[in-house]
Write a protein that holds these residues in place. Structure first.
Motif, PDB file in Angstrom:
ATOM      1  N   ARG A 157       0.826  -1.207   0.000  1.00  0.00           N
ATOM      2  CA  ARG A 157       0.000   0.000   0.000  1.00  0.00           C
ATOM      3  C   ARG A 157       0.861   1.258   0.000  1.00  0.00           C
ATOM      4  O   ARG A 157       0.568   2.231  -0.675  1.00  0.00           O
ATOM      5  CB  ARG A 157      -0.929   0.008   1.224  1.00  0.00           C
ATOM      6  CG  ARG A 157      -2.198  -0.813   1.027  1.00  0.00           C
ATOM      7  CD  ARG A 157      -3.224  -0.499   2.125  1.00  0.00           C
ATOM      8  NE  ARG A 157      -2.672  -0.687   3.454  1.00  0.00           N
ATOM      9  CZ  ARG A 157      -2.683  -1.846   4.125  1.00  0.00           C
ATOM     10  NH1 ARG A 157      -3.230  -2.910   3.590  1.00  0.00           N
ATOM     11  NH2 ARG A 157      -2.162  -1.929   5.328  1.00  0.00           N
ATOM     12  N   SER A 158       1.936   1.219   0.754  1.00  0.00           N
ATOM     13  CA  SER A 158       2.812   2.387   0.831  1.00  0.00           C
ATOM     14  C   SER A 158       3.515   2.634  -0.516  1.00  0.00           C
ATOM     15  O   SER A 158       3.648   3.775  -0.963  1.00  0.00           O
ATOM     16  CB  SER A 158       3.844   2.186   1.944  1.00  0.00           C
ATOM     17  OG  SER A 158       4.495   3.389   2.244  1.00  0.00           O
ATOM     18  N   GLU A 159       3.951   1.568  -1.160  1.00  0.00           N
ATOM     19  CA  GLU A 159       4.548   1.707  -2.503  1.00  0.00           C
ATOM     20  C   GLU A 159       3.549   2.367  -3.445  1.00  0.00           C
ATOM     21  O   GLU A 159       3.915   3.222  -4.250  1.00  0.00           O
ATOM     22  CB  GLU A 159       4.913   0.323  -3.075  1.00  0.00           C
ATOM     23  CG  GLU A 159       5.886  -0.484  -2.260  1.00  0.00           C
ATOM     24  CD  GLU A 159       7.321  -0.303  -2.704  1.00  0.00           C
ATOM     25  OE1 GLU A 159       7.606   0.621  -3.480  1.00  0.00           O
ATOM     26  OE2 GLU A 159       8.176  -1.094  -2.250  1.00  0.00           O
ATOM     27  N   THR A 160       2.293   1.959  -3.329  1.00  0.00           N
ATOM     28  CA  THR A 160       1.263   2.508  -4.200  1.00  0.00           C
ATOM     29  C   THR A 160       1.106   4.006  -3.952  1.00  0.00           C
ATOM     30  O   THR A 160       0.982   4.797  -4.883  1.00  0.00           O
ATOM     31  CB  THR A 160      -0.083   1.778  -3.964  1.00  0.00           C
ATOM     32  OG1 THR A 160       0.134   0.373  -4.137  1.00  0.00           O
ATOM     33  CG2 THR A 160      -1.153   2.261  -4.929  1.00  0.00           C
ATOM     34  N   ARG A 161       1.115   4.372  -2.672  1.00  0.00           N
ATOM     35  CA  ARG A 161       0.952   5.799  -2.347  1.00  0.00           C
ATOM     36  C   ARG A 161       2.132   6.627  -2.828  1.00  0.00           C
ATOM     37  O   ARG A 161       1.995   7.815  -3.089  1.00  0.00           O
ATOM     38  CB  ARG A 161       0.798   5.985  -0.828  1.00  0.00           C
ATOM     39  CG  ARG A 161      -0.637   5.891  -0.326  1.00  0.00           C
ATOM     40  CD  ARG A 161      -0.772   6.429   1.082  1.00  0.00           C
ATOM     41  NE  ARG A 161       0.099   5.747   2.036  1.00  0.00           N
ATOM     42  CZ  ARG A 161      -0.174   4.588   2.605  1.00  0.00           C
ATOM     43  NH1 ARG A 161      -1.290   3.957   2.338  1.00  0.00           N
ATOM     44  NH2 ARG A 161       0.672   4.045   3.443  1.00  0.00           N
ATOM     45  N   HIS A 162       3.310   6.034  -2.911  1.00  0.00           N
ATOM     46  CA  HIS A 162       4.509   6.767  -3.330  1.00  0.00           C
ATOM     47  C   HIS A 162       4.987   6.299  -4.698  1.00  0.00           C
ATOM     48  O   HIS A 162       6.172   6.355  -4.997  1.00  0.00           O
ATOM     49  CB  HIS A 162       5.619   6.589  -2.297  1.00  0.00           C
ATOM     50  CG  HIS A 162       5.259   7.129  -0.947  1.00  0.00           C
ATOM     51  ND1 HIS A 162       4.522   6.418  -0.038  1.00  0.00           N
ATOM     52  CD2 HIS A 162       5.505   8.336  -0.363  1.00  0.00           C
ATOM     53  CE1 HIS A 162       4.350   7.141   1.056  1.00  0.00           C
ATOM     54  NE2 HIS A 162       4.929   8.309   0.894  1.00  0.00           N
TER      55      HIS A 162
ATOM     56  N   HIS D 171       3.093  12.565 -13.424  1.00  0.00           N
ATOM     57  CA  HIS D 171       3.532  11.673 -12.345  1.00  0.00           C
ATOM     58  C   HIS D 171       5.007  11.909 -12.022  1.00  0.00           C
ATOM     59  O   HIS D 171       5.420  11.861 -10.863  1.00  0.00           O
ATOM     60  CB  HIS D 171       3.322  10.204 -12.740  1.00  0.00           C
ATOM     61  CG  HIS D 171       1.930   9.709 -12.511  1.00  0.00           C
ATOM     62  ND1 HIS D 171       1.415   9.498 -11.257  1.00  0.00           N
ATOM     63  CD2 HIS D 171       0.935   9.399 -13.378  1.00  0.00           C
ATOM     64  CE1 HIS D 171       0.165   9.054 -11.353  1.00  0.00           C
ATOM     65  NE2 HIS D 171      -0.152   8.994 -12.634  1.00  0.00           N
ATOM     66  N   PHE D 172       5.800  12.168 -13.058  1.00  0.00           N
ATOM     67  CA  PHE D 172       7.222  12.404 -12.825  1.00  0.00           C
ATOM     68  C   PHE D 172       7.427  13.656 -11.965  1.00  0.00           C
ATOM     69  O   PHE D 172       8.232  13.664 -11.024  1.00  0.00           O
ATOM     70  CB  PHE D 172       7.931  12.556 -14.171  1.00  0.00           C
ATOM     71  CG  PHE D 172       9.402  12.371 -14.071  1.00  0.00           C
ATOM     72  CD1 PHE D 172       9.954  11.100 -14.116  1.00  0.00           C
ATOM     73  CD2 PHE D 172      10.246  13.458 -13.918  1.00  0.00           C
ATOM     74  CE1 PHE D 172      11.325  10.921 -14.011  1.00  0.00           C
ATOM     75  CE2 PHE D 172      11.602  13.286 -13.810  1.00  0.00           C
ATOM     76  CZ  PHE D 172      12.149  12.013 -13.857  1.00  0.00           C
ATOM     77  N   MET D 173       6.683  14.697 -12.276  1.00  0.00           N
ATOM     78  CA  MET D 173       6.807  15.915 -11.463  1.00  0.00           C
ATOM     79  C   MET D 173       6.238  15.682 -10.069  1.00  0.00           C
ATOM     80  O   MET D 173       6.769  16.201  -9.082  1.00  0.00           O
ATOM     81  CB  MET D 173       6.128  17.077 -12.166  1.00  0.00           C
ATOM     82  CG  MET D 173       6.878  17.459 -13.449  1.00  0.00           C
ATOM     83  SD  MET D 173       6.328  19.012 -14.197  1.00  0.00           S
ATOM     84  CE  MET D 173       4.701  18.516 -14.754  1.00  0.00           C
ATOM     85  N   ALA D 174       5.170  14.895  -9.980  1.00  0.00           N
ATOM     86  CA  ALA D 174       4.627  14.563  -8.653  1.00  0.00           C
ATOM     87  C   ALA D 174       5.685  13.846  -7.818  1.00  0.00           C
ATOM     88  O   ALA D 174       5.820  14.092  -6.613  1.00  0.00           O
ATOM     89  CB  ALA D 174       3.375  13.698  -8.806  1.00  0.00           C
ATOM     90  N   ALA D 175       6.445  12.966  -8.472  1.00  0.00           N
ATOM     91  CA  ALA D 175       7.496  12.242  -7.748  1.00  0.00           C
ATOM     92  C   ALA D 175       8.557  13.201  -7.214  1.00  0.00           C
ATOM     93  O   ALA D 175       9.227  12.918  -6.218  1.00  0.00           O
ATOM     94  CB  ALA D 175       8.133  11.195  -8.658  1.00  0.00           C
TER      95      ALA D 175
END
Lengths: 303, 303, 303, 303
Positions: A157-162, D171-175
């Motif tokens: 779940r944590s991987e999914t959130r990040h 998503h890349f910028m979100a990361a």
């Protein structure tokens, strides 16, 4: 050979190290792991198993799981898999997106994140994520001869959130037509596969299918064993693969949980766990431990 | 094992190939070589030598020479060499300048051109080019137990005339302080080392020092043997190294003259020559020939 | 407008700055220049000239010279020049070699080093370096109506001694067939052109040929004036060009000697000199001075 | 000046062109547009409007919308916006992800896709997508003095279905922490903003707020007008911005729908539409049309 003595010496040397690297920090579940942990296990072709340290403590295998999904995918698709992913070292960090843009969405190899996503996407063909994860667990349990291997849902779940960086890779490949499922589904399956927990002993046992020793039953052909070992040697440690080959001389695959699976062809399957990572994202002391083990045993594929 | 029969089968298969690749075209001396040439030699640890095709025809060893200069440099400087050159696969073509800019003039490994220039620059320390080239020839002749190995001056001169790309690499490293001699001098020495001519038989004989077999005398330590083989496996075929490891499963080093030196640790040194190159600049049919040889003998470092 | 007052205010503001940037450090002749220097000159279309600070102190114009060689090359070759060099901002530092590799030895624009080398190489066609440098000086002197403009030989010699990066660029382009003279010759001419010394007053006077005002005689056509100004605006400050356009709103060309030539079309030619550079290699306080000048005069090409 | 005659000549020249470029093909709604369309409108500072061709046919403004969202964002955040997005030309295609990786998720400028996503993400702060799109339409309608400007929902839905590349960027910028909303929400808003339909006449009218003429009311300050024009000139045509500045000499912003908005500061707002694109993704004949218009009127910001 006095494997017990060798492992004891290594454990002592590792315990004395003050610079232990830094645990992966992108999800809390990995960041909070104590870098003092250390465990190692060696499964020999003759059936004996030697361990040192926390050989029965579970850790998150993370990218070591890529070895098992690749084995499933090669078994199912054979060389057709290589139309979607290359088999060259990338010379770039594990989560880089650069090469994808130059090379039309075809990842360099199945062990960088983009390539592993493609492999997972491939084995999802015709199956629900739950089925694929079930098949993967059954494969690993069979290899390890141990049913007590599971996915840590909190980590998944944590991987999914990040997961934004992996979602970026997945959407990018989707834009190039190299993803056959919705990015969230492929990534979700991938995050769960990475969240499998194993102990060093379980991982060493599971890795025996790549040793290619006559005494071992292997779920895959000799040709596949060799090819997966070749990929582990050239690509198994991201942009630290050349250094690992130079120092250790054996094929290996690392994960950001601090685990490394190392194969001594014809001899043994070795698993080590130390959570602190080096600059390339590989276990710092895990690498040192297997380097020492290779020196003390004299094992090397290179002569 | 029926080595003679195996080699004869391979020669037959190679002769039947219509797509033979394209000889290197950047200097006339290489461009005009007939792609129909083919020769192969295997020097076994027990002293026997088997050959097929034009095993006694000379060809330009080009980048295969990098294995010998690296051996000299490691012997003289040991691990200090790695402050000036890395040991990771580059993921880029042999003559790329990109990575140099990102990485402050430190080439990725000693087998891409930039890295080989640094190695040559290192062994030039305190010596004139003529002395270094003399030492290199003596080393190769001793390994091969054959005095009749020489530099083709016409090739060396032609390389010099068409050497702008290598001079660019050298000046770029000089700008980063990673070249200790004038670029023209280091490049001149490098062009001469690449212009060494050998036959497949001579090259197979010379390569025995990397086999690590007890029967063979080696000019370098077991540790160095393993490390050079590791570098050949991960970096010996430029951005085709992963593919070579996957298909052949043995360490090898190619040259744009169409030669490849392949080591089967503990077993044999193998040399093959076929002038046509593939897209990565490695001998197309030479690769196929050693792939077949590995399949037929079952030799692989990976299990 | 009270130009005198505006310049005095600017000089006061610049004098009060404590962070003055860092002089270029790749050759001793530039590194030892005191960053406290400041001079500025404005040559108006009506013939008046206003100055502040050290308007009559000579400095090394360095890359500002690229404006004059480009003018000569466009005059001689017209749009044929663009087969050898592009006219797009590069998004990369002034001396980067990256794009050259991706784009087959064609530099992005005539104001990065690689592009300026091609321009110099072009005007060398059929001429000795001495002749080309003579023509260049005659052109600049005519523009400035001032015969007392010369090359600083010590700087030229020092550039030559530290010229490896430019030689790398030149050899790289030679390898792609985009250099028509020996790299050392083209680079030598380029190093001398960069070593021209001018005062802010002389540079402002010389820049009048790009103002396009009816009162000014211009050595080049209106079309060429506009095109050179366009290139200055989009590419004149390397990877700081967008920032300069945003802040100043006028075309300009900087040099690592700390000089900037700025054109207010139809109004004035402006020269400023302050040796300390910002991270992009452009004069830090020189940029600030012309930004203030544009604010106070209200001049902008953008409305 | 005989604007009517000039536009008629241009329409004739455009009609005669056989190579009309290729409409954008990533969504069916754009791919099926007939490349024979052509329309152009000029709104002068004195209030007169001249048109030629299909000046009242609607087309998808796509990236031209970035000018309007940037105006809103600069109005709301001022220079604080530049902590999240740069203002330098990128030297790369409009949808490239390369630079993002090198530069920690900070896009080079607000006119490439990644930068425009950040701008949209910024104006979403505290607002629902519906509110932001409403505010944007009100702004454009007020500028154009025309209420009949809408979003084409079919285009917006199609962009969403084919939005993987932009989702990858988001998503890349979100990361990297440079996206403050869920990627799907920011991208969804962005896809709708790009799906605004306008006629050449409406677009020319709407662009008047950037002319900076005293006769025009402008919704933004003179400083903002200049800055947006500066960004249009240096970055408005992706990796064809330098060429547009060189050939046309006026700030402009293109969209893959084939529209271009061009500003002649102090004089006029010009809109052109021709669906066929050149290699850089800008309208091929639209560029030619405004180049001819600039030649015939003698308008240029560069002298």
């Amino acid at each position: 050979m006095d494997y017990e003595g060798i492992l004891a010496q290594i454990a002592q040397e590792i315990a004395a190290q003050t610079d232990r690297g830094t645990p992966a920090d992108y999800i809390p579940q990995l960041a909070c792991v104590d870098p003092a942990h250390f465990g190692m296990a060696v499964a020999l072709a003759d059936g004996r198993v030697f361990t040192t340290g926390e050989a029965d403590t579970r850790f998150s295998i993370q990218s070591v799981s890529k070895v098992f999904t690749l084995s499933l995918a090669l078994g199912r698709f054979g060389d057709r898999l290589w139309s979607r992913v290359g088999r060259e070292p990338s010379g770039l960090p594990f989560n880089s997106i650069l090469q994808l843009e130059h090379e039309q969405g075809i990842p360099r190899n199945p062990f960088i994140n983009a390539g592993a996503l493609v492999v997972t996407d491939a084995i999802l063909a015709g199956h629900a994520p739950r089925e694929v994860l079930g098949e993967l667990l059954r494969f690993i349990r069979a290899c390890a001869e141990d049913e007590d291997i599971h996915i840590d849902d909190a980590v998944a779940r944590s991987e999914t959130r990040h997961g934004d960086r992996n979602l970026a890779l997945a959407h990018f490949m989707a834009a190039h037509g190299n993803l056959h499922h919705v990015p969230a589904l492929t990534c979700g399956t991938y995050f769960h596969q990475c969240a499998i927990e194993m102990t060093p002993r379980q991982l060493a046992m599971a890795g025996r299918f790549l040793v290619g020793a006559s005494g071992f039953p292997s779920q895959i052909s000799t040709g596949s064993v060799r090819r997966i070992n070749a990929l582990m040697l050239t690509c198994g440690h991201y942009d630290g693969s050349g250094d690992f080959a130079y120092r250790v001389g054996l094929p290996g695959k690392s994960g950001v949980g601090g685990g490394i699976l190392v194969i001594a062809p014809g001899r043994a399957s070795i698993a080590v766990w130390s959570p602190g990572l080096n600059a390339q994202g590989n276990s710092a002391l895990g690498t040192l431990a297997v380097e020492r083990f290779a020196q003390k045993t004299g094992w090397s594929v290179f002569g």
